[in-house]
Each structure stands twice: as structure tokens, then as C-alpha cells.
Design a protein around this motif. Sequence first.
Motif, short mmCIF file in Angstrom:
data_model
loop_
_atom_site.label_atom_id
_atom_site.label_comp_id
_atom_site.label_asym_id
_atom_site.label_seq_id
_atom_site.Cartn_x
_atom_site.Cartn_y
_atom_site.Cartn_z
N ASP A 156 1.74 -19.60 -10.32
CA ASP A 156 1.85 -18.17 -10.62
C ASP A 156 1.66 -17.29 -9.39
N GLY A 157 1.54 -17.88 -8.26
CA GLY A 157 1.36 -17.11 -7.03
C GLY A 157 0.96 -18.04 -5.90
N THR A 158 0.72 -17.46 -4.74
CA THR A 158 0.34 -18.25 -3.57
C THR A 158 -1.10 -18.73 -3.71
N PRO A 159 -1.35 -20.02 -3.53
CA PRO A 159 -2.74 -20.49 -3.57
C PRO A 159 -3.52 -19.94 -2.39
N SER A 160 -4.78 -19.61 -2.62
CA SER A 160 -5.59 -19.05 -1.55
C SER A 160 -6.22 -20.14 -0.67
N VAL A 161 -6.41 -21.33 -1.24
CA VAL A 161 -7.02 -22.43 -0.50
C VAL A 161 -6.21 -23.69 -0.74
N LEU A 162 -5.92 -24.44 0.33
CA LEU A 162 -5.22 -25.70 0.23
C LEU A 162 -6.07 -26.81 0.81
N LYS A 163 -5.98 -27.99 0.22
CA LYS A 163 -6.48 -29.22 0.83
C LYS A 163 -5.29 -30.17 0.92
N ILE A 164 -5.07 -30.76 2.08
CA ILE A 164 -3.92 -31.64 2.30
C ILE A 164 -4.42 -32.95 2.89
N ASP A 165 -4.16 -34.03 2.19
CA ASP A 165 -4.48 -35.38 2.67
C ASP A 165 -3.37 -36.30 2.21
N VAL A 166 -2.41 -36.56 3.09
CA VAL A 166 -1.17 -37.23 2.69
C VAL A 166 -0.84 -38.43 3.57
N GLU A 167 -1.86 -39.03 4.18
CA GLU A 167 -1.72 -40.33 4.82
C GLU A 167 -0.59 -40.42 5.85
N GLY A 168 -0.54 -39.45 6.75
CA GLY A 168 0.44 -39.49 7.83
C GLY A 168 1.65 -38.60 7.63
N ALA A 169 1.83 -38.07 6.41
CA ALA A 169 2.98 -37.20 6.13
C ALA A 169 2.64 -35.73 6.32
#
Length: 242
Positions: A156-169
Motif C-alpha cells: 500500500d505504499g513505500t516501506p519505511s524499513v527494509l531488511k535484505i539477506d539474499v545470499e549473494g543476490a
Amino acid sequence: MGFERFVASDEAEYSFEVGGESVTYHISSLDELRIIGYMHSTEAPVLEDIVSHVSADDSFLDVGANVGIYAAVAGTVGASAVAVEPIQQNVVKARKNLELNCDDWETLPFAMGDGERVTQMDADTLDGIDDMASLGEGEVTVPMLDGDEMISRYLDGTPSVLKIDVEGAEGYVIEGLEATLRDDECRRVYLELHEGKIFGDETADSICETLSECGFEVSTLHRRRNEMGSEQSDEKFVVAAK
């Protein structure tokens, strides 16, 4: 809940403390309990930073959510949480964990990348740790969307906080999130960098430079430690903040 009670039960709920908050997980095996405990131990500084810097006013997007540990922690402080996870067995677990900890939550069964296609993923690992409670079995085909398109379609809108853990991607994911990252509403990013293992032409330094160009100040928050307590120099979490 006592350990003996857990052993006697096929499934149970088990809680961990993070920065004064209690986060609860649905546990179906001792291996699963061990690995979730390992994650809480080795990534404690990142989880505690989330408790300190995320609030009920935030929308938290957990990319590479696995069984939803980070999204669940964000939920304990009242944030709405969306877990992006392509492996179906993990999605089932994540839904149970988010239901236990979040008032407002959703799961999206996709891989996030730099375009729309199908891709192959290894379902047998969690952050390089084998056999996460048998949540996956070998290589599987999963749907992929770039992050900006995924957010446009399903959030519904832009997230204010992201966590990214994608194993090299992570390079592909950051590339597909450029519009989101440039949006002032997106104020904080937790990113695990797998130095020396990043796919494509990107490096840890170039990814951090992209975040800087999007208006973030980037700093190293934590380097993962192995079970012997030594730093694993090829894996670190950075935090990018506006």
C-alpha cells in the motif's frame, strides 16, 4: 516453556528476548529450535537495533525472510510486516511466526531481483547453515519480481524499513529497488553483504555506493560470528539510514 516439555511435544511455541521484547516462534523440531537460537545469538546486534529503531509507525519489508525471524521481531514493536520468501516450506513457517508476533502482516511468495522471470534457488540452506529443519529439498524453480514492481503491485505504499539477506543476490535486489530506495519514505535498510560471494559484477563497495547515492549514510553494524565465536569476515550487516 521448559526444554523437557518441548521434547515431549511434536510442535510447540518458544520465545526469545530481544532488546526487552519477547518474540515467539512456532517450532516443530529440535533442529529448528537450534537454528533459530543460533540466528538470535549470532545476529543479536542487528535484531536489537531493529527493536531500538523500528516503531509502530513503520512498515517493515523483510526480503529473504526465510521463516520470518526479522519480520517477527519488527512485529513485536508494532510495525506492520511483509515477509518476501520464495521457498514454499519457509512461507508456511513464516506465516505461523508472523501470526504469533504481528498485528498487521503479509507474506509474498517470490524471490526479489532485478526483473520479472523464473529462477533457480537452493532450498536447503539458511544463511549458509545446512538443514534448517528440513524446510527445503534441493534446487527449486521460483518466480522473481524486481522490488519496485513488487511493492507497486502488492504493498500500500513505500516501506519505511527494509531488511535484505539474499545470499549473494544483493546487487540484483538493490538494482531492482532503486525507486523505492530514493523515496524519502524509505528511511532505513539492514543489508547483509556476502563479500566475495556476490553474484554478477557488483561488489560490497559498489552496493554501498549505490545506497549512498540514494541518500543513505552507510555503516557496518555487525559481522557474523561462527559457533566458535570467531568473526566470519565474508559476511557482514550494514545499516543504511537517512
